[in-house]
Enzyme design. Structure first.
Site, PDB file in Angstrom:
ATOM      1  N   TYR A  18      34.027  40.502 -11.115  1.00 25.95           N
ATOM      2  CA  TYR A  18      32.907  41.458 -11.199  1.00 25.95           C
ATOM      3  C   TYR A  18      32.997  42.517 -10.093  1.00 25.95           C
ATOM      4  CZ  TYR A  18      28.127  43.243 -11.606  1.00 25.95           C
ATOM      5  OH  TYR A  18      27.026  44.055 -11.769  1.00 25.95           O
ATOM      6  N   GLU A  53      26.407  47.346 -21.069  1.00 27.88           N
ATOM      7  CA  GLU A  53      26.962  46.354 -20.140  1.00 27.88           C
ATOM      8  C   GLU A  53      27.828  47.035 -19.090  1.00 27.88           C
ATOM      9  OE1 GLU A  53      25.439  43.386 -19.784  1.00 27.88           O
ATOM     10  OE2 GLU A  53      25.950  42.948 -21.864  1.00 27.88           O
ATOM     11  N   SER A  59      15.390  20.918  -6.307  1.00 28.82           N
ATOM     12  CA  SER A  59      15.544  21.356  -7.696  1.00 28.82           C
ATOM     13  C   SER A  59      15.625  20.156  -8.628  1.00 28.82           C
ATOM     14  CB  SER A  59      16.812  22.200  -7.857  1.00 28.82           C
ATOM     15  OG  SER A  59      17.068  22.363  -9.237  1.00 28.82           O
ATOM     16  N   ASP A  96      19.417  42.842 -14.188  1.00 26.98           N
ATOM     17  CA  ASP A  96      18.903  41.486 -14.429  1.00 26.98           C
ATOM     18  C   ASP A  96      17.547  41.289 -13.760  1.00 26.98           C
ATOM     19  OD1 ASP A  96      21.409  41.377 -15.449  1.00 26.98           O
ATOM     20  OD2 ASP A  96      22.199  39.970 -13.978  1.00 26.98           O
ATOM     21  N   SER A 155      21.170  35.094 -16.657  1.00 28.17           N
ATOM     22  CA  SER A 155      20.486  35.475 -15.416  1.00 28.17           C
ATOM     23  C   SER A 155      19.612  34.395 -14.804  1.00 28.17           C
ATOM     24  CB  SER A 155      19.647  36.739 -15.619  1.00 28.17           C
ATOM     25  OG  SER A 155      20.489  37.817 -15.792  1.00 28.17           O
ATOM     26  N   GLY A 165      25.245  33.274 -18.229  1.00 29.57           N
ATOM     27  CA  GLY A 165      25.143  34.729 -18.247  1.00 29.57           C
ATOM     28  C   GLY A 165      23.779  35.201 -18.720  1.00 29.57           C
ATOM     29  N   ASP A 191      24.986  49.486 -15.267  1.00 32.94           N
ATOM     30  CA  ASP A 191      23.842  49.608 -14.328  1.00 32.94           C
ATOM     31  C   ASP A 191      24.262  50.006 -12.919  1.00 32.94           C
ATOM     32  OD1 ASP A 191      24.871  47.044 -13.766  1.00 32.94           O
ATOM     33  OD2 ASP A 191      22.889  46.109 -13.581  1.00 32.94           O
TER      34      ASP A 191
HETATM   35  C1  GLA Z   1      25.600  41.018 -14.287  1.00 36.79           C
HETATM   36  C2  GLA Z   1      24.949  41.843 -13.189  1.00 36.79           C
HETATM   37  C3  GLA Z   1      24.201  43.047 -13.766  1.00 36.79           C
HETATM   38  C4  GLA Z   1      25.059  43.832 -14.733  1.00 36.79           C
HETATM   39  C5  GLA Z   1      25.737  42.908 -15.731  1.00 36.79           C
HETATM   40  C6  GLA Z   1      26.721  43.641 -16.606  1.00 36.79           C
HETATM   41  O1  GLA Z   1      24.640  40.394 -15.081  1.00 36.79           O
HETATM   42  O2  GLA Z   1      24.082  41.056 -12.422  1.00 36.79           O
HETATM   43  O3  GLA Z   1      23.729  43.857 -12.715  1.00 36.79           O
HETATM   44  O4  GLA Z   1      26.000  44.619 -14.046  1.00 36.79           O
HETATM   45  O5  GLA Z   1      26.418  41.847 -15.100  1.00 36.79           O
HETATM   46  O6  GLA Z   1      26.077  44.544 -17.422  1.00 36.79           O
END
Ligand code: GLA
Length: 391
Positions: A228, A36, A70, A178, A131, A129, A39
């Site tokens: 973030y 985590e 949607s 993601d 994606s 979370g 990336d």
């Molecule tokens: C989010 C981001 C990813 C990654 C994660 C943490 O999902 O979109 O690119 O950095 O957080 O691992």
């Protein structure tokens, strides 16, 4: 015809009048097993695509209008824009994701000559979370490629374009994990990806007598404008200082010993802690994948637990609610590993649980979570699915 395809076509007909020439597409969400916040630090990740994700029913138009609807946000109605006006707008809300990908395709020189009618339906809980945004981006790339015959666009391109649009159109400085997991997903496999080179291998997820459970804290995480981007900046600051004393390109180039020997050059405590997480988490991910290949699911689970503590303490990217979920899981016999998954600051935990302990896990974690937070948790047993497809 599958039920979901028929449902989307019927709904398309209701919203857009008729459904002649409509095609239906899907792209998955993802859960990250370990690795985590590595990336964007040149490290490794180990996500897998889910069988939940986002669907689209799509048809080309004769003019340059883009109409988005949607099924998850029916009150917003049909959101209209045009290929001749692709600037981000304050009220774009979820349409900023497909718009961003269309913008990125044209920016790369791909010809998108006509507009589209697009109906979206997502099965990923929003803000969990898992994606939902990346799946919507990869989905948009998938239907643009098919509708406009852009066969030279590869699935890795879909991931890169998705990340590019999220960084540059949506202002979220995410890494590639993601979008890569969604675009390159493979049933029953996780993806061991080196984000520095984009070299990857599929690893079959055979957990013997255990399964993967995602637990949603129902504390929504919103990464746009969250901490973030701050975390990413803190890592960059630490890297710039480390580069004065070690010859590296990214934090992913460091092993634990070299980091420990040089960490004193990082002046701020917060930046040193973030860098420590990035370095150790990358190494943990490499070890975890090896353990899994060796059939040592218990060792994999222990590394997941360490990953949680590192994410919570050094990276300060968990939240009290997800910490409660994870700590409740750790107490249960038959839970091999449990950690926060994804960007953090809310969202879900991911756990490896022996099949015999699943019911106990659900009831005990739910009870402790509700007693301590007043919130209800949701549980999903994960099935690992394929990447984007036309239904
Ligand atoms: C989010 C981001 C990813 C990654 C994660 C943490 O999902 O979109 O690119 O950095 O957080 O691992």
């Amino acid at each position: 015809m599958s039920d979901i395809k028929k449902e989307l076509i019927d709904e398309f007909e209701k919203i857009f009048g008729d459904s002649t020439g409509v095609s239906v597409y899907f792209a998955p969400g993802r859960v990250n097993l370990i690795g985590e916040h590595t990336d964007y630090n040149g490290g490794h990740v180990f996500p897998c695509a889910l069988t939940i994700g986002t669907y689209a029913a799509v048809r080309k138009r004769d003019d340059r209008e883009l109409n988005f609807y949607s099924m998850n946000f029916p009150d917003s109605g049909v959101v209209k824009t045009s290929l001749d006006d692709m600037r981000p707008k304050a009220d774009d809300s979820w349409t900023a994701y497909p718009k961003g990908v269309i913008w990125a395709f044209t920016g790369r020189g791909y010809d998108i000559p006509t507009g589209l009618d697009v109906l979206i339906y997502g099965t990923i809980p929003a803000g969990s979370g898992l994606s939902s945004s990346a799946s919507l981006e990869v989905l948009t790339g998938e239907f643009l490629r098919d509708q406009f015959g852009l066969n030279e666009v590869t699935n890795v391109d879909l991931a890169k374009i998705g990340q590019y649009s999220e960084n540059n159109y949506n202002g979220m400085n995410c890494g590639i994990m993601d979008q890569f997991a969604s675009a390159m997903g493979k049933k029953d496999n996780a993806i061991f990806l080196d984000t520095a080179t984009l070299e990857f291998e599929y690893a079959p997820i055979a957990l013997k007598d255990a399964c993967i459970i995602v637990t949603n804290s129902n504390v929504k995480h919103s990464l746009v404008g969250s901490d973030y981007n701050t975390r990413r900046a803190e890592c960059e600051e630490a890297l710039a200082e480390l580069k004065k004393v070690v010859d590296i390109e990214s934090l992913g180039d460091l092993d634990e010993a070299t980091f420990e020997a040089n960490k004193s050059v990082i002046t701020k405590d917060n930046c040193r802690a973030r860098a420590k997480h990035a370095v150790y988490e990358n190494r943990r991910t490499i070890k975890a994948v090896k353990a899994l290949k060796d059939g040592d699911v218990e060792a994999f689970g222990k590394l997941m637990n360490e990953a949680h503590t590192s994410m919570s303490v050094d990276y300060a990217a968990s939240c009290p609610e997800v910490d409660i979920l994870v700590e409740a899981a750790w107490k249960i016999e038959g839970v091999l590993g449990s950690r926060i998954t994804g960007g953090g600051f809310g969202g879900c935990s991911v756990s490896i649980v022996r099949n015999s302990a699943v019911e106990k896990f659900k009831s005990e974690v739910a009870a402790e979570y509700e007693a301590k937070t007043g919130l209800k948790a949701d549980f999903y047993v994960v099935s690992i699915g394929d990447g984007p497809l036309k239904l």
